[in-house]
Design a protein around this motif. Structure first.
Motif, mmCIF file in Angstrom:
data_model
loop_
_atom_site.group_PDB
_atom_site.id
_atom_site.type_symbol
_atom_site.label_atom_id
_atom_site.label_comp_id
_atom_site.label_asym_id
_atom_site.label_seq_id
_atom_site.Cartn_x
_atom_site.Cartn_y
_atom_site.Cartn_z
ATOM 1 N N VAL A 92 35.218 15.623 -22.822
ATOM 2 C CA VAL A 92 34.247 16.486 -22.140
ATOM 3 C C VAL A 92 35.133 18.377 -21.296
ATOM 4 N N TYR A 93 34.810 19.368 -21.917
ATOM 5 C CA TYR A 93 35.410 20.488 -21.414
ATOM 6 C C TYR A 93 34.648 21.447 -20.172
ATOM 7 N N ALA A 94 34.867 21.177 -18.470
ATOM 8 C CA ALA A 94 33.874 21.896 -17.851
ATOM 9 C C ALA A 94 33.213 23.780 -18.379
ATOM 10 N N ARG A 95 32.479 24.232 -18.090
ATOM 11 C CA ARG A 95 31.711 25.134 -18.397
ATOM 12 C C ARG A 95 33.132 26.310 -17.900
ATOM 13 N N PRO A 96 32.963 27.444 -18.095
ATOM 14 C CA PRO A 96 34.242 28.107 -17.616
ATOM 15 C C PRO A 96 34.164 28.324 -16.088
ATOM 16 N N ASP A 97 34.614 29.361 -15.378
ATOM 17 C CA ASP A 97 34.503 28.746 -14.124
ATOM 18 C C ASP A 97 34.382 28.247 -13.770
ATOM 19 N N ASP A 98 34.543 26.944 -13.988
ATOM 20 C CA ASP A 98 34.048 25.389 -13.460
ATOM 21 C C ASP A 98 35.297 24.466 -13.556
ATOM 22 N N ARG A 99 35.176 23.277 -13.161
ATOM 23 C CA ARG A 99 36.251 22.665 -13.410
ATOM 24 C C ARG A 99 35.737 21.193 -12.962
ATOM 25 N N ILE A 100 36.327 20.388 -13.429
ATOM 26 C CA ILE A 100 35.227 18.474 -13.505
ATOM 27 C C ILE A 100 37.055 18.084 -12.280
ATOM 28 N N THR A 101 35.919 17.077 -10.906
ATOM 29 C CA THR A 101 36.681 16.486 -9.986
ATOM 30 C C THR A 101 36.668 15.471 -10.686
ATOM 31 N N GLY A 102 37.636 14.521 -9.983
ATOM 32 C CA GLY A 102 38.203 13.035 -9.688
ATOM 33 C C GLY A 102 36.662 12.075 -9.944
ATOM 34 N N TYR B 70 39.056 20.025 -18.228
ATOM 35 C CA TYR B 70 38.519 18.732 -19.339
ATOM 36 C C TYR B 70 38.702 17.198 -18.520
ATOM 37 N N VAL B 71 37.792 15.970 -19.258
ATOM 38 C CA VAL B 71 38.567 15.060 -19.023
ATOM 39 C C VAL B 71 38.588 13.990 -20.038
ATOM 40 N N ASP B 72 39.180 12.948 -20.301
ATOM 41 C CA ASP B 72 39.642 12.753 -21.197
ATOM 42 C C ASP B 72 39.151 10.808 -21.159
ATOM 43 N N ILE B 73 38.349 10.250 -21.944
ATOM 44 C CA ILE B 73 38.006 8.903 -22.204
ATOM 45 C C ILE B 73 38.179 8.076 -22.786
ATOM 46 N N GLN B 74 38.387 6.941 -23.357
ATOM 47 C CA GLN B 74 38.648 6.021 -24.398
ATOM 48 C C GLN B 74 38.255 4.889 -23.881
ATOM 49 N N TYR C 92 28.001 21.155 -19.149
ATOM 50 C CA TYR C 92 29.340 21.624 -19.564
ATOM 51 C C TYR C 92 29.426 22.284 -20.345
ATOM 52 N N GLY C 93 31.075 23.073 -21.053
ATOM 53 C CA GLY C 93 31.271 23.644 -21.943
ATOM 54 C C GLY C 93 31.157 22.963 -23.527
ATOM 55 N N SER C 94 32.040 21.616 -23.159
ATOM 56 C CA SER C 94 31.666 21.723 -25.450
ATOM 57 C C SER C 94 31.621 19.370 -24.661
ATOM 58 N N LEU C 95 32.171 18.930 -25.537
ATOM 59 C CA LEU C 95 32.089 17.928 -25.570
ATOM 60 C C LEU C 95 32.218 17.550 -27.500
ATOM 61 N N TRP C 96 33.882 16.571 -27.202
ATOM 62 C CA TRP C 96 33.910 16.259 -28.592
ATOM 63 C C TRP C 96 34.592 14.780 -27.994
ATOM 64 N N GLY C 97 34.313 13.917 -29.666
ATOM 65 C CA GLY C 97 34.545 12.602 -29.712
ATOM 66 C C GLY C 97 35.013 12.352 -31.156
ATOM 67 N N ARG C 98 36.852 11.323 -30.514
ATOM 68 C CA ARG C 98 37.070 11.019 -32.241
ATOM 69 C C ARG C 98 36.993 9.507 -31.796
#
Length: 278
Positions: free
Chosen positions: A11-21, A52-56, A77-83
């Motif tokens: 999960v990517y944060a939006r531009p000029d933003d951040r994802i906190t713990g 961004y944050v990665d979750i498995q 959020y800015g974008s969402l990707w999944g594998r």
């Protein structure tokens, strides 16, 4: 037991933003829902400065990724990707945006070095004109830009409702370290590029082990190991977002210098279309 699904969500944060713990943990719990992770250890990682944050986790019994991808990600959020890997299949699938609508396609991973141990002192029987180099450990090494498709399983004995606090079991001796949790069940390589390396996609009568590396890290290993019915050729997979060469992912992240040749992706598209027609 149902099929075990291994999911790697970014999960990517939006531009000029951040994802906190704290927010990263919230996202994790939103994905797990009340069902938890099905037989896959839960791992949460924040990117530099919360970009961004990665979750498995294992989505085998949890449909909550649908709600998150449709109701939260587009607005927060800015974008969402999944594998995604289904143990009933044999290759990872990558998707973006909405887990249902996708788009979906086979996921391609990169390597920049091959290491092979042969049963003789001769040069490896694959790519005889390539600049293989012999090393003191007896292996032959080759620097080469390449890629493949495979299946990354992260099954572990954590039960059907694992959470971030579930203790991790000790990895089996043959497990391969990964950026998240050790891999003890892997798939052979498919659609290996460059094509002349294809004989090293699975076992080879003149090799005792084969390694594919990305920036020094082992991303795939194949060797003969003892199994319940005797020695068999087995694969271990350690692919992650760092060696993901999906073309849309690379363009979205500005890493277009890593793109594989167009014909490689065209083959992937053709294979994906054939899969859908079966």
């Amino acid at each position: 037991m149902s099929n075990i699904f291994t999911d790697a969500i970014r999960v990517y944060a939006r531009p000029d933003d951040r994802i906190t713990g704290v927010e990263a943990q919230w996202i994790t719990w939103m994905l797990l829902g009340r069902h938890g992770s099905y037989h896959v250890p839960v791992v949460t990682r924040r990117g530099p400065e919360g970009a961004y944050v990665d979750i498995q986790y294992g989505s085998g019994k949890s449909p909550d990724i649908v709600n998150f991808s449709q109701d939260h990600a587009p607005y927060l959020y800015g974008s969402l990707w999944g594998r995604h890997y289904n143990e009933g299949g044999d290759q990872d699938i990558i998707w973006q945006g909405d887990v249902n609508d996708g788009p979906h396609r086979y996921c391609r991973y990169g390597f920049d070095e091959v290491r092979v141990a042969t049963t003789t002192g001769d040069r490896p029987p694959v790519g005889p004109e390539a600049p293989w180099r012999r090393h003191p450990d007896g292996s032959w090494r080759l620097s080469v830009a390449g890629s493949y498709r495979t299946g990354n399983c992260r099954y572990a004995d954590v039960g059907p409702m694992a959470t971030p606090t579930t203790p991790l079991p000790d990895p089996p001796p043959a497990a391969l370290p990964t950026p998240t949790t050790p891999n003890d069940e892997g798939e052979a390589l498919a659609a290996l590029h460059p094509h002349w390396l294809a004989p090293f996609a699975d076992d080879h009568p003149d090799a005792t082990w084969i390694e594919y590396r990305w920036r020094g890290r082992v991303v795939h290993r194949a060797r003969e190991e003892d199994d319940w019915d005797g020695p068999t050729w087995q694969h271990r997979c350690a692919d992650d977002w760092d060696n993901c060469l999906d073309p849309d992912f690379l363009r979205a992240t500005g890493a277009t210098g890593l793109l594989a040749p167009d014909e490689v992706y065209e083959r992937d598209r053709e294979d994906w279309e054939k899969r859908g027609s079966r």
